[in-house]
Each structure stands twice: as C-alpha cells, then as structure tokens.
Scaffold this motif. Sequence first.
Motif, PDB file in Angstrom:
ATOM      1  N   THR A 291      -4.914 -10.787  -0.566  1.00 18.31           N
ATOM      2  CA  THR A 291      -3.517 -10.765  -0.099  1.00 18.31           C
ATOM      3  C   THR A 291      -2.874  -9.408  -0.357  1.00 18.31           C
ATOM      4  O   THR A 291      -3.028  -8.850  -1.437  1.00 18.31           O
ATOM      5  N   ILE A 292      -2.190  -8.909   0.664  1.00 23.64           N
ATOM      6  CA  ILE A 292      -1.353  -7.710   0.533  1.00 23.64           C
ATOM      7  C   ILE A 292       0.069  -8.188   0.256  1.00 23.64           C
ATOM      8  O   ILE A 292       0.599  -9.059   0.955  1.00 23.64           O
ATOM      9  N   ILE A 293       0.687  -7.637  -0.772  1.00 20.60           N
ATOM     10  CA  ILE A 293       2.096  -7.892  -1.075  1.00 20.60           C
ATOM     11  C   ILE A 293       2.833  -6.566  -0.906  1.00 20.60           C
ATOM     12  O   ILE A 293       2.346  -5.523  -1.377  1.00 20.60           O
TER      13      ILE A 293
ATOM     14  N   GLY B 295     -11.231 -11.067  -2.991  1.00 20.42           N
ATOM     15  CA  GLY B 295     -10.683 -11.914  -4.041  1.00 20.42           C
ATOM     16  C   GLY B 295      -9.533 -11.308  -4.807  1.00 20.42           C
ATOM     17  O   GLY B 295      -8.947 -11.952  -5.684  1.00 20.42           O
ATOM     18  N   LYS B 296      -9.153 -10.078  -4.454  1.00 15.35           N
ATOM     19  CA  LYS B 296      -8.084  -9.374  -5.175  1.00 15.35           C
ATOM     20  C   LYS B 296      -6.750  -9.449  -4.408  1.00 15.35           C
ATOM     21  O   LYS B 296      -6.737  -9.526  -3.180  1.00 15.35           O
ATOM     22  N   ASN B 297      -5.662  -9.423  -5.167  1.00 14.78           N
ATOM     23  CA  ASN B 297      -4.315  -9.309  -4.589  1.00 14.78           C
ATOM     24  C   ASN B 297      -3.746  -7.936  -4.928  1.00 14.78           C
ATOM     25  O   ASN B 297      -3.874  -7.486  -6.086  1.00 14.78           O
ATOM     26  N   ALA B 298      -3.133  -7.292  -3.954  1.00 18.65           N
ATOM     27  CA  ALA B 298      -2.589  -5.945  -4.181  1.00 18.65           C
ATOM     28  C   ALA B 298      -1.120  -5.887  -3.803  1.00 18.65           C
ATOM     29  O   ALA B 298      -0.741  -6.320  -2.705  1.00 18.65           O
TER      30      ALA B 298
ATOM     31  N   LYS C 178       2.291 -10.797   2.366  1.00 16.65           N
ATOM     32  CA  LYS C 178       3.574 -11.374   1.961  1.00 16.65           C
ATOM     33  C   LYS C 178       4.533 -10.226   1.713  1.00 16.65           C
ATOM     34  O   LYS C 178       4.187  -9.264   1.007  1.00 16.65           O
ATOM     35  N   GLY C 179       5.721 -10.312   2.322  1.00 17.85           N
ATOM     36  CA  GLY C 179       6.733  -9.264   2.167  1.00 17.85           C
ATOM     37  C   GLY C 179       7.980  -9.817   1.501  1.00 17.85           C
ATOM     38  O   GLY C 179       8.360 -10.971   1.726  1.00 17.85           O
ATOM     39  N   TYR C 180       8.614  -8.984   0.692  1.00 19.58           N
ATOM     40  CA  TYR C 180       9.815  -9.396  -0.049  1.00 19.58           C
ATOM     41  C   TYR C 180      10.856  -8.291  -0.034  1.00 19.58           C
ATOM     42  O   TYR C 180      10.510  -7.104   0.048  1.00 19.58           O
TER      43      TYR C 180
END
Length: 267
Positions: free
Chosen positions: A36-38, A9-12, A63-65
Amino acid sequence: MNNPFSLEGKNAWITGASYGIGFNIAKAFVGAGIKTIIFNDINEAALERGLANYKEAGITNVKGYVCDVTREDDVKALVETIHRDVGQIDILVNNAGIIKRIPMHEMKRADFQAVIDVDLVAPYIVSSAVLPEMMERREGKIINICSMMSELGRETVSAYAAAKGGLKMLTRNICSEYGSYNIQCNGIGPGYIATPQTAPLRERQPDGKRHPFDSFIVAKTPAGRWLDPSELGGPAVFLASHASDAVNGHVLYVDGGILAYIGKQPE
Ligand code: NAP
Ligand code: GCO
C-alpha cells in the motif's frame, strides 16, 4: 532466492506525493510490489487532484489523507489513522517540501521559517511519529529527500539550503541514534528535476529563448539535460528495500553528475 529489491508486503508513507518526485517514487514502489502507498496533501482539493493522478496511473493500492506535515498533532493523529486503515508503516519517505527564492537580505523571517518548518522540522515531526513502531518491530526504512543544496549554496535559496543541509545531518543522526534497532535512514539528493517546483526556472523567456537558469543547469549537468522525476524511482526502491540493509546515514545523489562536474567549459 528472494529478490532483495522487492517491496512486497510493505506499506510506504510518502509525504506530499500527489505529484512530482513523491508521486514518481510511489509509482516505482508499486512496480517493486509495494502492498500500500500512503500519501498526504495539505487540503482536500489537492488530495483529490493527487488521487486522480494515482487513478490515471492505474494505481489502486493507495490511501490519501489531508495532513499538513508541519502540524505535529495532525501528524500523530494521521499515524493512528494509518494504523487503523492500512496497518504498519514499513517505509517513510519525507518528500514534502517547499522553496522560496528570495535574496536573504530581503527575505522576511516568516518566509525563512516557513521553508525551515516544511523542509526540516516536518521530517523531524513525521519521523518521530513513525519511529516508535519501527523500534518495536526492530525494522524500518526512512528516506529523506535532500537536495543539491544539502551540499551547495546559490543566490536566493538561503532558507532552503539551510533546511536541506540540516536534513542531511538529521539523516545521519537518525542513522546514528536508531541504527541499533535495524532502522536505516538515508537521503536521496536529487539534482535538477523537471517538476512544478522547478518550473519557474525552465520557463521560456518573452523572446522565446530558454530561461538563463535552464541553460545554466544544462551546462552544469554532464548529461546536458534536466532529470526526469521517474529517474528517482530506482534509487528510492533500493533505499526502501532489503538490498540496502547495510546502507545507513548515506545521501545518495541522483544528480546526473552535477556534484562531480565543474561545468561545461566555454566553446
Ligand atoms: P513539488 O512539485 O513542489 O511537490 C511538493 C509536494 O509537497 C506537493 O505535493 C506539495 O503539496 C507537498 N507539500 C508542500 N508542503 C506541504 C505540507 N506542509 N504538508 C504536506 N504536503 C506538503 O516538489 P518536487 O519537485 O516534487 O520536490 C519534492 C521534494 O524533492 C521536495 O522536498 C524538494 O525540496 C525536493 N527536491 C526537488 C528537486 C527538484 O529539482 N524538483 C531537487 C531536489 C530536491 P501541494 O501540492 O499541496 O503544495
Ligand atoms: C533551485 C532549485 C533547486 C532544486 C533542488 C536541487 O532553485 O535551485 O529549486 O533547489 O529544487 O533542490 O537539488
């Protein structure tokens, strides 16, 4: 009973995690159930290479930016984009880093500053951009990737040691200033890890012999080997999870015992 090491449930957001240590921390987070991995990299080409690495590893919740972590306005804009695309940032890993190995008296000011900007100023920039939401939620995890050079010096790495020593104290100060918001800020201090950053120190010599520094580090590590970036995953999961809610301002050295060891004695 809930698993305290779960990241479900965590986003990092792991900065600079196209490959190397950051990428291996991302893989460990996926194994711990991250939602989600960012990650970000400094240009489109590097980002595409990073996305290809995640695809090859079978990781789809990523997700990559494009973002240079030293550019404050870009970082602030990316935080808003992440909120729109992904949601809240529960865990921040300040991983992006560079090193320049130049004798200090020969090092140009611009080179010194470039290392300080990425390795020390950027963790301040990114943490400052993420802290407000963590303060509002009264919950958050920040992990700063420190170094043996947070504790030790050596020839040619003056800027890097100054930055990583500062990053250790920035870690402690974020702990001190934001611990009352239930935000834990800790460091990981990797030993000598086999990644592109240390590849020059492991190159075979023209005569086929090991690089002198390679042999030096093997003699300084009780296990007698370089560490693999995957060995940082477990410590990172611990510091990103509720299992470490009572751990704050600590630098966890994942160094195979280098800091405890005087070095292999002569035969
Ligand atoms: P690495 O292989 O050189 O990877 C560094 C990553 O940071 C790359 O993806 C790089 O992107 C990215 N990066 C650099 N500058 C950036 C910027 N301005 N904005 C965004 N991304 C940027 O390094 P590593 O060995 O994985 O090390 C990762 C972290 O661990 C660093 O902080 C390093 O100082 C630290 N560390 C490494 C070791 C070791 O032995 N390897 C030991 C202790 C600590 P590009 O690909 O575009 O350059
Ligand atoms: C160096 C290495 C080290 C490692 C790491 C050690 O030139 O001595 O690059 O700095 O990257 O930081 O913990």
